[in-house]
Every structure is written in C-alpha cells, then in structure tokens.
Design a protein around this motif. Structure first.
Motif, PDB file in Angstrom:
ATOM      1  N   GLN A 229      14.938  26.174  53.587  1.00 21.26           N
ATOM      2  CA  GLN A 229      13.662  25.489  53.740  1.00 21.26           C
ATOM      3  C   GLN A 229      13.764  24.074  53.194  1.00 21.26           C
ATOM      4  O   GLN A 229      14.653  23.752  52.413  1.00 21.26           O
ATOM      5  CB  GLN A 229      12.544  26.226  53.005  1.00 21.26           C
ATOM      6  CG  GLN A 229      12.691  26.245  51.493  1.00 21.26           C
ATOM      7  CD  GLN A 229      11.592  27.053  50.815  1.00 21.26           C
ATOM      8  OE1 GLN A 229      11.394  28.237  51.124  1.00 21.26           O
ATOM      9  NE2 GLN A 229      10.879  26.425  49.898  1.00 21.26           N
ATOM     10  N   LEU A 230      12.821  23.229  53.644  1.00 20.20           N
ATOM     11  CA  LEU A 230      12.637  21.895  53.089  1.00 20.20           C
ATOM     12  C   LEU A 230      11.291  21.836  52.387  1.00 20.20           C
ATOM     13  O   LEU A 230      10.336  22.516  52.792  1.00 20.20           O
ATOM     14  CB  LEU A 230      12.675  20.827  54.181  1.00 20.20           C
ATOM     15  CG  LEU A 230      13.987  20.599  54.938  1.00 20.20           C
ATOM     16  CD1 LEU A 230      13.842  19.388  55.861  1.00 20.20           C
ATOM     17  CD2 LEU A 230      15.159  20.412  53.998  1.00 20.20           C
ATOM     18  N   MET A 231      11.199  21.019  51.335  1.00 24.87           N
ATOM     19  CA  MET A 231       9.953  20.872  50.602  1.00 24.87           C
ATOM     20  C   MET A 231       9.867  19.465  50.015  1.00 24.87           C
ATOM     21  O   MET A 231      10.872  18.737  49.975  1.00 24.87           O
ATOM     22  CB  MET A 231       9.825  21.938  49.517  1.00 24.87           C
ATOM     23  CG  MET A 231      11.034  22.118  48.645  1.00 24.87           C
ATOM     24  SD  MET A 231      10.944  23.640  47.666  1.00 24.87           S
ATOM     25  CE  MET A 231      12.528  23.571  46.820  1.00 24.87           C
ATOM     26  N   ASP A 232       8.666  19.091  49.564  1.00 29.35           N
ATOM     27  CA  ASP A 232       8.443  17.716  49.119  1.00 29.35           C
ATOM     28  C   ASP A 232       8.623  17.527  47.619  1.00 29.35           C
ATOM     29  O   ASP A 232       8.152  16.532  47.059  1.00 29.35           O
ATOM     30  CB  ASP A 232       7.054  17.228  49.556  1.00 29.35           C
ATOM     31  CG  ASP A 232       5.915  18.003  48.907  1.00 29.35           C
ATOM     32  OD1 ASP A 232       6.182  18.900  48.074  1.00 29.35           O
ATOM     33  OD2 ASP A 232       4.746  17.710  49.238  1.00 29.35           O
ATOM     34  N   GLY A 233       9.286  18.460  46.959  1.00 33.50           N
ATOM     35  CA  GLY A 233       9.548  18.341  45.531  1.00 33.50           C
ATOM     36  C   GLY A 233      10.552  19.384  45.088  1.00 33.50           C
ATOM     37  O   GLY A 233      10.859  20.330  45.831  1.00 33.50           O
ATOM     38  N   PRO A 234      11.063  19.271  43.877  1.00 37.77           N
ATOM     39  CA  PRO A 234      12.099  20.187  43.406  1.00 37.77           C
ATOM     40  C   PRO A 234      11.583  21.492  42.824  1.00 37.77           C
ATOM     41  O   PRO A 234      12.386  22.362  42.492  1.00 37.77           O
ATOM     42  CB  PRO A 234      12.800  19.360  42.317  1.00 37.77           C
ATOM     43  CG  PRO A 234      11.721  18.486  41.766  1.00 37.77           C
ATOM     44  CD  PRO A 234      10.846  18.150  42.942  1.00 37.77           C
ATOM     45  N   ASP A 235      10.271  21.650  42.698  1.00 40.13           N
ATOM     46  CA  ASP A 235       9.701  22.876  42.132  1.00 40.13           C
ATOM     47  C   ASP A 235       9.044  23.688  43.236  1.00 40.13           C
ATOM     48  O   ASP A 235       7.962  23.337  43.713  1.00 40.13           O
ATOM     49  CB  ASP A 235       8.673  22.533  41.059  1.00 40.13           C
ATOM     50  CG  ASP A 235       8.148  23.764  40.331  1.00 40.13           C
ATOM     51  OD1 ASP A 235       8.485  24.891  40.760  1.00 40.13           O
ATOM     52  OD2 ASP A 235       7.396  23.619  39.342  1.00 40.13           O
ATOM     53  N   PRO A 236       9.665  24.790  43.685  1.00 42.03           N
ATOM     54  CA  PRO A 236       9.085  25.571  44.786  1.00 42.03           C
ATOM     55  C   PRO A 236       7.739  26.195  44.459  1.00 42.03           C
ATOM     56  O   PRO A 236       7.019  26.616  45.367  1.00 42.03           O
ATOM     57  CB  PRO A 236      10.142  26.644  45.060  1.00 42.03           C
ATOM     58  CG  PRO A 236      11.073  26.624  43.926  1.00 42.03           C
ATOM     59  CD  PRO A 236      10.947  25.316  43.234  1.00 42.03           C
ATOM     60  N   VAL A 237       7.378  26.267  43.189  1.00 40.62           N
ATOM     61  CA  VAL A 237       6.097  26.857  42.817  1.00 40.62           C
ATOM     62  C   VAL A 237       4.940  25.900  43.089  1.00 40.62           C
ATOM     63  O   VAL A 237       3.801  26.320  43.264  1.00 40.62           O
ATOM     64  CB  VAL A 237       6.106  27.286  41.334  1.00 40.62           C
ATOM     65  CG1 VAL A 237       4.786  27.905  40.929  1.00 40.62           C
ATOM     66  CG2 VAL A 237       7.235  28.279  41.076  1.00 40.62           C
ATOM     67  N   THR A 238       5.217  24.596  43.152  1.00 40.65           N
ATOM     68  CA  THR A 238       4.150  23.616  43.357  1.00 40.65           C
ATOM     69  C   THR A 238       4.356  22.731  44.589  1.00 40.65           C
ATOM     70  O   THR A 238       3.424  22.051  45.016  1.00 40.65           O
ATOM     71  CB  THR A 238       4.019  22.707  42.125  1.00 40.65           C
ATOM     72  OG1 THR A 238       5.277  22.045  41.883  1.00 40.65           O
ATOM     73  CG2 THR A 238       3.650  23.521  40.891  1.00 40.65           C
ATOM     74  N   ALA A 239       5.566  22.713  45.160  1.00 44.96           N
ATOM     75  CA  ALA A 239       5.867  21.827  46.285  1.00 44.96           C
ATOM     76  C   ALA A 239       5.220  22.324  47.571  1.00 44.96           C
ATOM     77  O   ALA A 239       4.757  23.463  47.664  1.00 44.96           O
ATOM     78  CB  ALA A 239       7.377  21.711  46.462  1.00 44.96           C
ATOM     79  N   ARG A 240       5.220  21.454  48.568  1.00 49.85           N
ATOM     80  CA  ARG A 240       4.730  21.803  49.900  1.00 49.85           C
ATOM     81  C   ARG A 240       5.901  21.800  50.882  1.00 49.85           C
ATOM     82  O   ARG A 240       6.840  21.010  50.753  1.00 49.85           O
ATOM     83  CB  ARG A 240       3.670  20.805  50.365  1.00 49.85           C
ATOM     84  CG  ARG A 240       2.382  20.833  49.544  1.00 49.85           C
ATOM     85  CD  ARG A 240       1.406  19.785  50.065  1.00 49.85           C
ATOM     86  NE  ARG A 240       0.104  19.904  49.427  1.00 49.85           N
ATOM     87  CZ  ARG A 240      -0.233  19.299  48.297  1.00 49.85           C
ATOM     88  NH1 ARG A 240       0.663  18.530  47.675  1.00 49.85           N
ATOM     89  NH2 ARG A 240      -1.435  19.452  47.777  1.00 49.85           N
ATOM     90  N   GLY A 241       5.835  22.669  51.883  1.00 49.80           N
ATOM     91  CA  GLY A 241       6.894  22.757  52.868  1.00 49.80           C
ATOM     92  C   GLY A 241       6.926  21.561  53.801  1.00 49.80           C
ATOM     93  O   GLY A 241       5.902  20.918  54.052  1.00 49.80           O
ATOM     94  N   ILE A 242       8.115  21.256  54.322  1.00 57.14           N
ATOM     95  CA  ILE A 242       8.331  20.157  55.268  1.00 57.14           C
ATOM     96  C   ILE A 242       9.065  20.711  56.484  1.00 57.14           C
ATOM     97  O   ILE A 242      10.045  21.459  56.339  1.00 57.14           O
ATOM     98  CB  ILE A 242       9.170  19.037  54.614  1.00 57.14           C
ATOM     99  CG1 ILE A 242       8.378  18.366  53.485  1.00 57.14           C
ATOM    100  CG2 ILE A 242       9.601  17.996  55.648  1.00 57.14           C
ATOM    101  CD1 ILE A 242       9.175  17.309  52.739  1.00 57.14           C
ATOM    102  N   PRO A 243       8.637  20.353  57.708  1.00 54.91           N
ATOM    103  CA  PRO A 243       9.337  20.850  58.913  1.00 54.91           C
ATOM    104  C   PRO A 243      10.690  20.181  59.088  1.00 54.91           C
ATOM    105  O   PRO A 243      10.946  19.093  58.580  1.00 54.91           O
ATOM    106  CB  PRO A 243       8.375  20.480  60.049  1.00 54.91           C
ATOM    107  CG  PRO A 243       7.605  19.316  59.518  1.00 54.91           C
ATOM    108  CD  PRO A 243       7.457  19.542  58.038  1.00 54.91           C
TER     109      PRO A 243
END
Length: 274
Positions: A229-243
């Motif tokens: 997956q891609l996300m907008d930050g390094p913390d998966p608990v708070t980040a949002r997904g990116i396509p």
C-alpha cells in the motif's frame, strides 16, 4: 491523537473487567461496558479520520515483485479495498505468487488440515523489491511465520485473531514490514514479510528494483502473500491511503497499466506506461 492511538488498551481493559467480574451487574461490569464503548468509539473515529481527502492522482510505480501473480483485495475491484480505511488500507492490495509451471499452493480445506507450513506455498520466500527510489523509515523483522489459515475453522480463527491484532501496534497486524519513503509525501508499506529476511534498515537509501525482503506469512495473514500500500505518512495508524498504479501483462500477453482486478493473473512488466 496520541491518546486515540491507544484505543486497543482501553478496549482490552474493558474486556478484562468483564471477564474477571463474577458479581453479575456490578460496578466492575459497568466499568467494563463503558471502556468497551469508549474504546470502540475511539477506534471508529480514528478509522473515519483516515478517509482519504480525494483528488490524489495514482502514483506510477514499478511492481514490488517479479513473475506471475494474482491480485486479491485490490482497489480496482472496490474501495476501500480491505473494507476499511484503518491503517491506511484504502487502496491496499494483496499479491499471491502463482507460477505458470511447477508446484502450486495447497487448496483450501473444510476441516483438516487446520493449517499448513508456510513453505508449502510458492509465494513464501519470493523477493520483495523497491518500486521506486526511496529511504527506509521503519522495519520489523522478527515476528514468526505462522501456519496458514486455509481451512474453515482456521479462517474463523483468523477473523478473531485479526480483531485482537488490530487492537495492538501495526507490527501485530502487519507482521514483519518495511516502510519506504518515496518522497513528495508518499510512503510505501510492505507487510507480512518473512522472518529474518529484511535486508534494509531505517535510514538506508534504496534504488528502484533493489530487494528489500522476502514474502512471508507473519502478522494477520491467511497464507503467504505480499500486502502492499501507499500512504501519506510513516504511521499507518494515522496516515491516509494513496492510490497507485503499475504496468503489467495479463495472461494473454496484453500490456496494461493501473491495478489488476481481483483474481486476475498477471505478470510484472516494470516499464512505466504512465
């Protein structure tokens, strides 16, 4: 936000209060119910906060694997692909290696065997590659590769296990993982990696195509596979997904771009068509 990330501890404390209570409807029992409600509300609100803002164009990448694979739980079929925005999984995809020739994965069974050793599956040990140049921001590599959950009773156990794992830290859900900062606010996550296979460390600079680790069966996994997956930050608990999207060939040899539909067999073709 720091408090909200501890929702698992609140939920666990509530469960413990109810389990140790032996006095019927008592202050301890009521406390447990309140803690369960508060923990559940914290988890729901945190997952809701992780809904993508929208408008982000798919990031063009190389595939993180080579060879023939099948896509499952991917964003080309539904969004959120894993039925939740939690842990930035909105556009996540699961990849299972299916070689054109040679040993195949054992079939799903009704009752027995309950589970099989992960090395019985072709995906286990397959190289995981960097889809772009980047900097490693976090890794975990010492969680065990457990038996598969490819039977009816094991699948039921998987759902319960997944709920409990989801109350803990990302490593409990993801197992062994690598987080790779690709720049421009984009972080790639690779999960369920093989124990002891991670070849990089935080701070390492890697190049496109470099091996990061191997596919495994750690964390909340039914069988060996790669969760990407891609996300907008390094913390998966708070980040949002990116396509994201990549180039690939279908089983008829046609070159395509984007993300394959679920159950689609395809072969990596790491030359961007975007």
């Amino acid at each position: 936000m720091i408090v909200w990330k501890r929702h698992g501890l609140v939920f666990g404390a509530g469960t413990l209060c109810i389990l140790v209570n032996n006095g019927g409807v008592s202050p301890l029992w009521i406390t447990g119910l309140v803690l369960l409600a508060v923990g559940g509300a914290m988890r729901w609100s945190l997952a809701r906060r992780q809904r993508p803002r929208g408008g982000h164009a798919p990031v063009a990448l190389n595939m993180p694997v080579e060879g023939r694979w099948i896509a499952y739980n991917g964003p080309a079929t539904k969004v959120p692909s894993h039925n939740t925005h939690s842990h930035a999984q909105t556009y996540a995809i699961d990849l299972i290696h299916v070689p054109a020739a040679g040993p195949q994965a054992p079939p799903f069974t009704r009752v027995w065997p309950f589970g099989r050793r992960p090395d019985r599956y072709p995906t286990f040990g397959q190289p995981v590659l960097a889809p772009a140049n980047g900097v490693v921001v976090a890794t975990a590599g010492q969680m065990r590769d457990h038996l598969s959950r490819m039977s009816l009773p094991a699948h039921a156990f998987l759902y319960l296990e997944g709920f409990v794992r989801g109350l803990g830290w990302p490593c409990h859900l993801w197992g062994n993982y690598v987080l790779l900062d690709l720049g421009d606010g984009v972080v790639a996550g690779f999960a369920h990696l093989r124990r002891g296979s991670v070849r990089v460390a935080p701070g390492d600079r890697v190049t496109r195509g470099q091996q990061l680790a191997e596919c495994g069966n750690s964390g909340n996994s039914s069988e060996p596979h790669l969760h990407f997956q891609l996300m907008d930050g390094p913390d998966p608990v708070t980040a949002r997904g990116i396509p994201f999207g990549w180039s690939y060939r279908d089983d008829f040899g046609a070159e395509r771009s984007g993300v394959p539909q679920d159950t689609t067999a395809f072969t990596s073709h790491n030359t961007s068509l975007f």
